[in-house]
Design a protein around this motif. Structure first.
Motif, PDB file in Angstrom:
ATOM      1  N   MET A   1     -15.711  28.335  52.938  1.00  0.00           N
ATOM      2  CA  MET A   1     -14.788  28.926  51.963  1.00  0.00           C
ATOM      3  C   MET A   1     -15.518  30.008  51.178  1.00  0.00           C
ATOM      4  SD  MET A   1     -12.573  27.086  48.914  1.00  0.00           S
ATOM      5  CE  MET A   1     -11.380  26.476  50.104  1.00  0.00           C
ATOM      6  N   THR A   2     -14.854  31.102  50.932  1.00  0.00           N
ATOM      7  CA  THR A   2     -15.455  32.197  50.178  1.00  0.00           C
ATOM      8  C   THR A   2     -15.709  31.778  48.733  1.00  0.00           C
ATOM      9  OG1 THR A   2     -14.294  33.799  51.542  1.00  0.00           O
ATOM     10  CG2 THR A   2     -15.161  34.579  49.449  1.00  0.00           C
ATOM     11  N   ALA A   3     -16.888  32.101  48.219  1.00  0.00           N
ATOM     12  CA  ALA A   3     -17.215  31.758  46.833  1.00  0.00           C
ATOM     13  C   ALA A   3     -16.296  32.502  45.883  1.00  0.00           C
ATOM     14  CB  ALA A   3     -18.671  32.120  46.538  1.00  0.00           C
ATOM     15  N   VAL A   4     -15.791  31.783  44.877  1.00  0.00           N
ATOM     16  CA  VAL A   4     -14.897  32.368  43.887  1.00  0.00           C
ATOM     17  C   VAL A   4     -15.382  31.971  42.499  1.00  0.00           C
ATOM     18  CG1 VAL A   4     -12.892  32.435  45.397  1.00  0.00           C
ATOM     19  CG2 VAL A   4     -13.354  30.379  44.092  1.00  0.00           C
ATOM     20  N   THR A   5     -14.822  32.601  41.498  1.00  0.00           N
ATOM     21  CA  THR A   5     -15.247  32.337  40.126  1.00  0.00           C
ATOM     22  C   THR A   5     -14.868  30.935  39.677  1.00  0.00           C
ATOM     23  OG1 THR A   5     -15.109  34.674  39.555  1.00  0.00           O
ATOM     24  CG2 THR A   5     -15.007  33.102  37.747  1.00  0.00           C
ATOM     25  N   SER A   6     -13.696  30.441  40.092  1.00  0.00           N
ATOM     26  CA  SER A   6     -13.251  29.114  39.699  1.00  0.00           C
ATOM     27  C   SER A   6     -12.908  28.323  40.953  1.00  0.00           C
ATOM     28  CB  SER A   6     -12.022  29.215  38.789  1.00  0.00           C
ATOM     29  OG  SER A   6     -11.585  27.933  38.396  1.00  0.00           O
ATOM     30  N   VAL A   7     -13.416  27.097  41.052  1.00  0.00           N
ATOM     31  CA  VAL A   7     -13.190  26.247  42.213  1.00  0.00           C
ATOM     32  C   VAL A   7     -12.601  24.931  41.724  1.00  0.00           C
ATOM     33  CG1 VAL A   7     -14.248  25.099  44.190  1.00  0.00           C
ATOM     34  CG2 VAL A   7     -15.136  27.302  43.414  1.00  0.00           C
ATOM     35  N   TRP A   9     -10.984  20.997  42.907  1.00  0.00           N
ATOM     36  CA  TRP A   9     -10.773  19.925  43.889  1.00  0.00           C
ATOM     37  C   TRP A   9      -9.817  18.925  43.265  1.00  0.00           C
ATOM     38  CZ3 TRP A   9     -10.800  14.752  44.263  1.00  0.00           C
ATOM     39  CH2 TRP A   9     -11.000  14.133  45.508  1.00  0.00           C
ATOM     40  N   ALA A  10      -8.770  18.528  44.010  1.00  0.00           N
ATOM     41  CA  ALA A  10      -7.826  17.520  43.536  1.00  0.00           C
ATOM     42  C   ALA A  10      -7.090  16.945  44.736  1.00  0.00           C
ATOM     43  CB  ALA A  10      -6.820  18.122  42.554  1.00  0.00           C
ATOM     44  N   GLY A  11      -6.702  15.696  44.630  1.00  0.00           N
ATOM     45  CA  GLY A  11      -5.924  15.082  45.698  1.00  0.00           C
ATOM     46  C   GLY A  11      -6.635  15.041  47.031  1.00  0.00           C
ATOM     47  N   GLY A  12      -7.955  14.956  47.003  1.00  0.00           N
ATOM     48  CA  GLY A  12      -8.710  14.800  48.232  1.00  0.00           C
ATOM     49  C   GLY A  12      -9.156  16.071  48.908  1.00  0.00           C
ATOM     50  N   ARG A  13      -8.907  17.237  48.282  1.00  0.00           N
ATOM     51  CA  ARG A  13      -9.309  18.480  48.947  1.00  0.00           C
ATOM     52  C   ARG A  13      -9.467  19.599  47.924  1.00  0.00           C
ATOM     53  NH1 ARG A  13      -4.948  22.011  49.504  1.00  0.00           N
ATOM     54  NH2 ARG A  13      -2.866  21.091  49.216  1.00  0.00           N
ATOM     55  N   ARG A  15      -8.586  23.128  46.299  1.00  0.00           N
ATOM     56  CA  ARG A  15      -7.278  23.736  46.030  1.00  0.00           C
ATOM     57  C   ARG A  15      -7.438  25.178  45.568  1.00  0.00           C
ATOM     58  NH1 ARG A  15      -2.716  19.946  46.564  1.00  0.00           N
ATOM     59  NH2 ARG A  15      -3.711  17.879  46.592  1.00  0.00           N
ATOM     60  N   ASP A  16      -6.366  25.947  45.712  1.00  0.00           N
ATOM     61  CA  ASP A  16      -6.289  27.233  45.045  1.00  0.00           C
ATOM     62  C   ASP A  16      -6.237  26.954  43.541  1.00  0.00           C
ATOM     63  OD1 ASP A  16      -5.122  29.561  43.723  1.00  0.00           O
ATOM     64  OD2 ASP A  16      -4.665  30.309  45.728  1.00  0.00           O
ATOM     65  N   PRO A  17      -7.081  27.611  42.728  1.00  0.00           N
ATOM     66  CA  PRO A  17      -7.082  27.340  41.280  1.00  0.00           C
ATOM     67  C   PRO A  17      -5.727  27.536  40.613  1.00  0.00           C
ATOM     68  CG  PRO A  17      -9.003  28.624  41.888  1.00  0.00           C
ATOM     69  CD  PRO A  17      -8.123  28.582  43.105  1.00  0.00           C
ATOM     70  N   ARG A  18      -4.823  28.296  41.248  1.00  0.00           N
ATOM     71  CA  ARG A  18      -3.496  28.516  40.665  1.00  0.00           C
ATOM     72  C   ARG A  18      -2.505  27.444  41.075  1.00  0.00           C
ATOM     73  NH1 ARG A  18      -3.373  34.369  43.279  1.00  0.00           N
ATOM     74  NH2 ARG A  18      -4.173  32.974  44.907  1.00  0.00           N
ATOM     75  N   GLU A  19      -2.908  26.536  41.943  1.00  0.00           N
ATOM     76  CA  GLU A  19      -1.998  25.520  42.470  1.00  0.00           C
ATOM     77  C   GLU A  19      -1.832  24.376  41.479  1.00  0.00           C
ATOM     78  OE1 GLU A  19      -1.808  22.473  46.345  1.00  0.00           O
ATOM     79  OE2 GLU A  19      -3.352  24.038  46.207  1.00  0.00           O
ATOM     80  N   PRO A  20      -0.595  23.934  41.197  1.00  0.00           N
ATOM     81  CA  PRO A  20      -0.396  22.778  40.309  1.00  0.00           C
ATOM     82  C   PRO A  20      -0.995  21.514  40.938  1.00  0.00           C
ATOM     83  CG  PRO A  20       1.658  23.993  40.598  1.00  0.00           C
ATOM     84  CD  PRO A  20       0.703  24.524  41.619  1.00  0.00           C
ATOM     85  N   VAL A  21      -1.704  20.737  40.134  1.00  0.00           N
ATOM     86  CA  VAL A  21      -2.360  19.549  40.676  1.00  0.00           C
ATOM     87  C   VAL A  21      -2.063  18.284  39.869  1.00  0.00           C
ATOM     88  CG1 VAL A  21      -4.232  20.861  41.730  1.00  0.00           C
ATOM     89  CG2 VAL A  21      -4.487  20.023  39.388  1.00  0.00           C
ATOM     90  N   VAL A  22      -1.347  18.375  38.749  1.00  0.00           N
ATOM     91  CA  VAL A  22      -1.074  17.224  37.896  1.00  0.00           C
ATOM     92  C   VAL A  22       0.412  16.905  37.926  1.00  0.00           C
ATOM     93  CG1 VAL A  22      -1.176  16.290  35.561  1.00  0.00           C
ATOM     94  CG2 VAL A  22      -3.003  17.780  36.388  1.00  0.00           C
ATOM     95  N   ALA A  23       0.745  15.649  38.173  1.00  0.00           N
ATOM     96  CA  ALA A  23       2.143  15.218  38.188  1.00  0.00           C
ATOM     97  C   ALA A  23       2.704  15.211  36.768  1.00  0.00           C
ATOM     98  CB  ALA A  23       2.258  13.828  38.799  1.00  0.00           C
ATOM     99  N   GLY A  24       3.977  15.547  36.661  1.00  0.00           N
ATOM    100  CA  GLY A  24       4.603  15.581  35.344  1.00  0.00           C
ATOM    101  C   GLY A  24       4.723  14.225  34.698  1.00  0.00           C
ATOM    102  N   THR A  25       4.578  13.145  35.481  1.00  0.00           N
ATOM    103  CA  THR A  25       4.663  11.789  34.932  1.00  0.00           C
ATOM    104  C   THR A  25       3.293  11.185  34.655  1.00  0.00           C
ATOM    105  OG1 THR A  25       4.762  10.947  37.203  1.00  0.00           O
ATOM    106  CG2 THR A  25       6.872  11.302  36.054  1.00  0.00           C
TER     107      THR A  25
END
Length: 290
Positions: A1-7, A9-13, A15-25
């Motif tokens: 994976m290309t190095a980025v400023t923010s990395v 990990w959630a849900g076992g893998r 993630r794109d830093p812009r991807e939602p990772v927390v459930a609303g509940t």
């Protein structure tokens, strides 16, 4: 994976830093019931990771959160750091109870457990340590006292007020009117040739840097110890500002540093503080997981 400023990990893998990772509940989102640990990243490794994970496990048990698997956290940390670039200097591990498990026959995950998010990014850039007293206090009798809780808004507000006043850390008294801690660091006051840090009974966080500083100072014969209950009243900050005492901060991203400004007034860094800061840098460089 290309190095980025923010990395992230959630849900076992990873993630794109812009991807939602927390459930609303998730209680971590709905009530702030969660924990986090922040480590410095040095040479691509998390400093004192074992101590941080031990504190995470202890706080999880104290707050009734489900335990997170140590091996899973370490694997997530390794994946994040492997994908990080050289600009990364901070790692954060966040754990919450996770979304409620589904009842039998209902849609959802019947095996839902703790939610783990590991993220890395650049460390903050700070100048000389400049502290400002907060008008808010730490409640040493709170169930959250001594834990790095995601219920962190009070500290965020106190720090923001200090920044508006020109500082980069806010100092907090406790409800008994004693010096307690900073919003992002433990504190140590240099008084009469000794460096004293508030006892854990004050409500302060059992900081990893604080614990290492106390242990390494004892081994080196430096006069650094926990204060007795009546030794560090809130007015000690007046003594520091007037030049009659000194002050130091201890935190994962700061290490041990002497305070150089108190509410706009330049102050001297004491000799014990300078010796401890030098010792801490040397010992930390020798062992990244002490």
């Amino acid at each position: 994976m290309t190095a980025v400023t923010s990395v992230v990990w959630a849900g076992g893998r990873l993630r794109d830093p812009r991807e939602p990772v927390v459930a609303g509940t998730d209680p971590g989102y709905t009530t702030g019931l969660g924990l986090f640990e922040t480590c410095a990243v040095v040479g691509g490794r998390a400093f004192a990771l074992t101590r941080h994970l031990d504190r995470l496990a202890s706080s999880s048990a104290a707050l009734g959160l489900p335990p997170v698997d140590d091996a899973e956290v370490r694997a997530a940390v390794a994946a994040v750091l492997a994908a990080s670039g050289p600009e990364v200097g901070r790692l954060r591990v966040t754990v919450t109870a996770g979304p409620p498990a589904a009842e039998p026959g209902e849609p959802g995950d019947p095996g839902a457990g703790p939610a783990l998010v590991v993220a890395a990014g650049p460390a903050p850039v700070r100048g000389p340590a400049h502290v400002v007293r907060s008008r808010w206090v730490r409640n040493e009798r709170s169930p959250l006292a001594g834990h790095k809780s995601t219920s962190y808004a009070a500290d965020v507000l106190a720090l923001a007020a200090a920044v508006r006043a020109g500082g980069d850390e806010a100092l907090l008294a406790n409800t008994r009117g004693a010096l307690c801690e900073g919003t992002t660091s433990n504190v140590l006051a240099e008084v009469h040739g000794e460096l004293l840090t508030p006892a854990l009974s004050s409500g302060c966080l059992p900081g990893v840097t604080r614990a290492l500083a106390l242990a390494w100072a004892a081994e080196a014969g430096l006069p650094v110890r926990e204060a007795r209950e009546d030794e560090l009243p809130w007015r000690v900050v007046d003594d520091v500002r007037a030049g009659r005492a000194g002050l130091a901060l201890a935190g994962s991203l700061r290490g041990v540093v002497g305070v150089e400004v108190v509410e706009g007034a330049p102050v001297a860094v004491g000799p014990v503080t300078a010796a401890l800061a030098s010792l801490f840098r040397a010992r930390a460089a020798d062992d990244l997981d002490p």
